[in-house]
Design an enzyme around this catalytic site. Structure first.
Site, mmCIF file in Angstrom:
data_model
loop_
_atom_site.group_PDB
_atom_site.id
_atom_site.type_symbol
_atom_site.label_atom_id
_atom_site.label_comp_id
_atom_site.label_asym_id
_atom_site.label_seq_id
_atom_site.Cartn_x
_atom_site.Cartn_y
_atom_site.Cartn_z
ATOM 1 C CD GLU A 411 -21.451 -40.984 11.120
ATOM 2 O OE1 GLU A 411 -20.962 -40.941 12.255
ATOM 3 O OE2 GLU A 411 -21.602 -39.983 10.390
HETATM 4 C C1 LIG Z 1 -20.657 -42.974 0.643
HETATM 5 C C2 LIG Z 1 -19.610 -42.937 1.715
HETATM 6 C C3 LIG Z 1 -19.419 -41.778 2.439
HETATM 7 C C4 LIG Z 1 -18.410 -41.720 3.406
HETATM 8 N N1 LIG Z 1 -18.164 -40.537 4.042
HETATM 9 C C5 LIG Z 1 -17.031 -40.429 4.821
HETATM 10 C C6 LIG Z 1 -16.616 -39.146 5.317
HETATM 11 O O1 LIG Z 1 -17.281 -38.125 5.111
HETATM 12 N N2 LIG Z 1 -15.457 -39.075 6.013
HETATM 13 C C7 LIG Z 1 -14.690 -40.178 6.279
HETATM 14 O O2 LIG Z 1 -13.663 -40.038 6.920
HETATM 15 N N3 LIG Z 1 -15.077 -41.419 5.825
HETATM 16 C C8 LIG Z 1 -16.214 -41.556 5.096
HETATM 17 N N4 LIG Z 1 -16.577 -42.793 4.603
HETATM 18 C C9 LIG Z 1 -15.757 -43.946 4.898
HETATM 19 C C10 LIG Z 1 -16.429 -44.966 5.791
HETATM 20 O O3 LIG Z 1 -16.514 -44.479 7.085
HETATM 21 C C11 LIG Z 1 -15.655 -46.273 5.658
HETATM 22 O O4 LIG Z 1 -15.943 -46.789 4.389
HETATM 23 C C12 LIG Z 1 -16.004 -47.277 6.738
HETATM 24 O O5 LIG Z 1 -15.548 -46.841 7.991
HETATM 25 C C13 LIG Z 1 -15.401 -48.658 6.455
HETATM 26 O O6 LIG Z 1 -14.063 -48.581 6.111
HETATM 27 P P1 LIG Z 1 -13.544 -49.328 4.780
HETATM 28 O O7 LIG Z 1 -14.410 -48.904 3.663
HETATM 29 O O8 LIG Z 1 -12.097 -49.095 4.654
HETATM 30 O O9 LIG Z 1 -13.836 -50.839 5.053
HETATM 31 P P2 LIG Z 1 -12.878 -51.866 5.806
HETATM 32 O O10 LIG Z 1 -12.439 -51.300 7.088
HETATM 33 O O11 LIG Z 1 -11.864 -52.372 4.867
HETATM 34 O O12 LIG Z 1 -13.926 -53.028 6.114
HETATM 35 C C14 LIG Z 1 -14.313 -54.021 5.161
HETATM 36 C C15 LIG Z 1 -15.131 -55.080 5.885
HETATM 37 O O13 LIG Z 1 -14.324 -55.697 6.911
HETATM 38 C C16 LIG Z 1 -14.938 -55.548 8.170
HETATM 39 N N5 LIG Z 1 -13.902 -55.316 9.181
HETATM 40 C C17 LIG Z 1 -12.922 -54.387 9.197
HETATM 41 N N6 LIG Z 1 -12.192 -54.472 10.308
HETATM 42 C C18 LIG Z 1 -12.705 -55.482 11.022
HETATM 43 C C19 LIG Z 1 -12.390 -56.061 12.286
HETATM 44 N N7 LIG Z 1 -11.414 -55.605 13.075
HETATM 45 N N8 LIG Z 1 -13.129 -57.089 12.690
HETATM 46 C C20 LIG Z 1 -14.138 -57.558 11.951
HETATM 47 N N9 LIG Z 1 -14.509 -57.056 10.771
HETATM 48 C C21 LIG Z 1 -13.786 -56.019 10.305
HETATM 49 C C22 LIG Z 1 -15.887 -54.380 8.034
HETATM 50 O O14 LIG Z 1 -16.947 -54.423 8.970
HETATM 51 C C23 LIG Z 1 -16.353 -54.519 6.601
HETATM 52 O O15 LIG Z 1 -17.408 -55.428 6.544
HETATM 53 C C24 LIG Z 1 -17.634 -42.864 3.679
HETATM 54 C C25 LIG Z 1 -17.875 -44.048 2.957
HETATM 55 C C26 LIG Z 1 -18.819 -44.085 1.988
HETATM 56 C C27 LIG Z 1 -18.995 -45.359 1.205
#
Ligand SMILES: Cc1cc2nc3c(=O)[nH]c(=O)nc-3n(C[C@H](O)[C@H](O)[C@H](O)COP(=O)(O)OP(=O)(O)OC[C@H]3O[C@@H](n4cnc5c(N)ncnc54)[C@H](O)[C@@H]3O)c2cc1C
Length: 603
Positions: A411
């Site tokens: 979220e």
């Molecule tokens: C168990 C689980 C259930 C999920 N369910 C859903 C679902 O139902 N539907 C769906 O669409 N998604 C879902 N997700 C996805 C989830 O919303 C994303 O994992 C989350 O938004 C983070 O994206 P990412 O994993 O690509 O991390 P990234 O975006 O790669 O982030 C990695 C790190 O970098 C930081 N970061 C990224 N961008 C910036 C920035 N601009 N400035 C500073 N820091 C930054 C982040 O805070 C984090 O610490 C789920 C994830 C999990 C693990």
């Protein structure tokens, strides 16, 4: 008697808590639940205790079918349609009640909390809020009853926090009757058993993605990856979803072309505050388990609950719980009131709900961050109270800790939400929705004036705390006001400063929510009946002052130098000064003794 007119007169806009005082009578507290809400709470608790908690072990062993079975039962009980309007087969209950259900369903296992949240929130809401009448008639009753389940496909391998950068494509057919969707979605909750996906894809080279309702049909180019091996929420189905030229009729587009990013973000606003609620009962159960164990576990011929080191933990755990629920229900009622005001002005339910939640998007982000970190800290201390047994999968602390971890990631990660909270506030100030400029100027002037040496009368309960809170708001205005002046729009590049400002903002909202709840309850139930609540409020504020001092200092030295820096640091000292320092050890003892005597979280 509460009428729309007097609500309209008194209600604050989102973010205005920072510059306006809220009379305690205007906040909604858990002590204000109606009979209907209390009944709903009891029936959800009973459902969790009967159907979920005894099967805890199966959830930890990745019994995905059990999650689906429980979700169907939740549907039979009407719990999946709480927020859905009656016209589409739901119960059409208010926002506070929907939060209450998210809260108490979270008690037993994060797997169900996630499945429930993904289905009722991001899986169903985009259709109720953005769907056409035909789309709503076709899909929502099935989703509200649990005949069908929903999932939300936004994230991709290359598009997480940067959600609008997805590569999934939607290509219009030559005859203009359907879109062909191709792409890879990742981390999709409920993927393993859902019937409908909300899918975000890009049409041609559009700047923004578009939302679609896609029925799950393996014959139509849809396939799933294996279940992900996860740290926690073991029985929540999380899979990749592959779309290979999946045909989606044009009438299944959600809202308009290019509107998907807006839909995704608005669905997440609602999701965020509900996620905060969905951490609450998980936390109550951790406290309950910890205090019961601490009362029973004997070391050095003494129940460990009697040791000061353990008392401190129990007191802090109960305090963060009390504050979290104070803030969640305060914001929930603001949203409900805003929705009712808009409906009284002729908005449809859809428009009213969208705008109502959007208004408090700042508070939604604040709550998501604060409460997800509370459950994490609380379950961590729960493990510590259990000692070696806490590390064992045979006690519920271990799974509570693992399950809690995800809430800081999905979220919108807590980093993204921290930045959003401050970013949205600055935008609101620029639009004139929250007047930050004049109060910030007033604080700047105060810095150069001679402070008053009067000794205020703080004999009334919470009067000193309220005075300190007012000063903490000045700290935010001082730091954020100067930072905006210094950097202008380039402020967003100074992330560490934004994070510090956000922490100050979060502490202010949470502390204020506790102060207002306790003040309201002291007025109606008397101070003696609220002495532990008063102690929790004072303890929270004391900790908040420390956090704010640290974060403000960090912010100030990052952009101010010389005399300006010295003046701001002096202001910070002035704005964080107690006249009567609370004895936090005594406060913690008082709180812990109550929780220990009641052998549960009793507030
Ligand atoms: C168990 C689980 C259930 C999920 N369910 C859903 C679902 O139902 N539907 C769906 O669409 N998604 C879902 N997700 C996805 C989830 O919303 C994303 O994992 C989350 O938004 C983070 O994206 P990412 O994993 O690509 O991390 P990234 O975006 O790669 O982030 C990695 C790190 O970098 C930081 N970061 C990224 N961008 C910036 C920035 N601009 N400035 C500073 N820091 C930054 C982040 O805070 C984090 O610490 C789920 C994830 C999990 C693990």
């Amino acid at each position: 008697m509460e009428t729309i007119d007097n609500i309209k007169e008194n209600i604050l806009r989102g973010g205005q808590f920072l510059v306006k005082e809220t009379p305690c009578e205007d906040v909604f507290t858990p002590e204000d639940f109606s009979e209907e809400q209390k009944m709903m709470k009891e029936s959800v608790k009973e459902f969790v205790d009967r159907e979920i908690w005894p099967l805890k072990e199966r959830f930890e062993k990745k019994d995905y079918a059990l999650t689906e079975e429980i979700m169907r039962k939740a549907g039979e009980m009407g719990l999946l349609g709480i927020a859905v309007p009656e016209a589409y087969g739901g119960l059409g209950m208010g926002f506070v009640t929907t939060m209450l259900v998210c809260d108490y369903i979270s008690g037993a296992t994060g797997s169900i909390a996630t499945a429930f949240g993904a289905h009722t929130g991001i899986g169903t809401m985009p259709i109720t809020l953005y769907g056409t009448e035909e789309q709503r008639q076709k899909y929502v009753p099935k989703l509200a009853s649990g005949e069908w389940f929903g999932a939300y496909c936004l994230t991709e391998p290359g598009a997480g926090s940067d959600a609008n950068s997805g590569k999934t494509k939607a290509v219009l057919s030559e005859d203009g009757t359907y879109y062909s969707i191709s792409g890879q979605k990742m981390w999709i909750s409920n993927a393993g058993f859902c019937n409908v996906f909300i899918v975000f894809a890009r049409i041609e080279d559009d700047k923004n993605i578009t939302g679609f309702i896609v029925e799950n049909d393996p014959e139509n180019g849809i396939s799933l990856g294996e279940e992900e091996h996860k740290l926690g929420i073991h029985s929540s189905s999380t899979r990749q979803v592959f779309f290979n030229e999946t045909k989606v009729p044009v009438e299944n587009m959600l809202s308009e072309r290019g509107n998907g990013f807006k839909i995704a973000m608005n669905a997440l606003n609602v999701g965020r505050i509900k996620l905060a609620a969905a951490c609450l009962d998980a936390q109550r159960r951790v406290i309950d388990g910890s205090v019961k164990y601490a009362n029973e576990r004997i070391q050095f011929k003494t129940p460990i609950a009697k040791f000061g080191a353990i008392k401190a933990k129990i007191a802090e755990m109960a305090t963060s719980m009390y504050v979290g629920e104070s803030a969640c229900y305060r914001a929930a009622k603001n949203i409900e009131d805003r929705i009712n005001i808009r409906m009284s002005e002729g908005n449809t339910h859809q428009e009213a709900e969208l705008k109502g939640v959007e208004e408090y998007a700042i508070e939604c982000s604040i709550l998501k961050v604060a409460v997800s970190e509370d459950i994490q800290n609380c379950s961590d201390e729960g493990i510590q109270i259990f000692g070696g047994m806490g590390f064992s999968a045979d006690t519920p602390m271990e799974s509570a800790w693992r399950d809690a971890r995800i809430s800081r990631i999905y979220e919108g990660t807590n980093e993204i939400n921290r930045m959003l909270a401050v970013g949205m506030l600055v935008k609101k100030a620029m639009k004139g929705h929250v007047q930050l400029l004049e109060p910030a100027m007033a604080v700047a002037n105060e810095l150069t004036s001679i402070p008053s040496f009067d000794t205020p009368d703080y004999s009334e309960a919470l009067s000193e705390e309220k005075a300190i809170l007012a000063k903490l708001k000045k700290v935010f205005l001082m730091v954020a006001g100067s930072a905006v002046q210094k950097y202008g729009p380039a402020l967003e590049e100074h992330q560490q400063l934004l994070m510090a400002a956000s922490d100050i903002l979060i502490e202010i909202y949470m502390a204020e929510s506790a102060i207002l709840r306790t003040e309201k309850n002291i007025k109606r139930f008397g101070e003696e009946a609220q002495k532990e609540q008063l102690a929790m409020t004072q303890l929270y504020l004391y900790n908040a002052v420390d956090t704010i001092t640290k974060k403000a200092k960090e912010g100030i030295v990052s952009f101010a130098e010389g005399d300006e820096q010295r003046m701001m640091l002096m202001g910070l000292k002035r704005f964080t000064k107690y006249q009567n320092m609370p004895n936090v050890v005594a406060l913690r003892n008082l709180i812990a003794e109550k929780v220990t005597a009641e052998n549960t979280y009793p507030f």
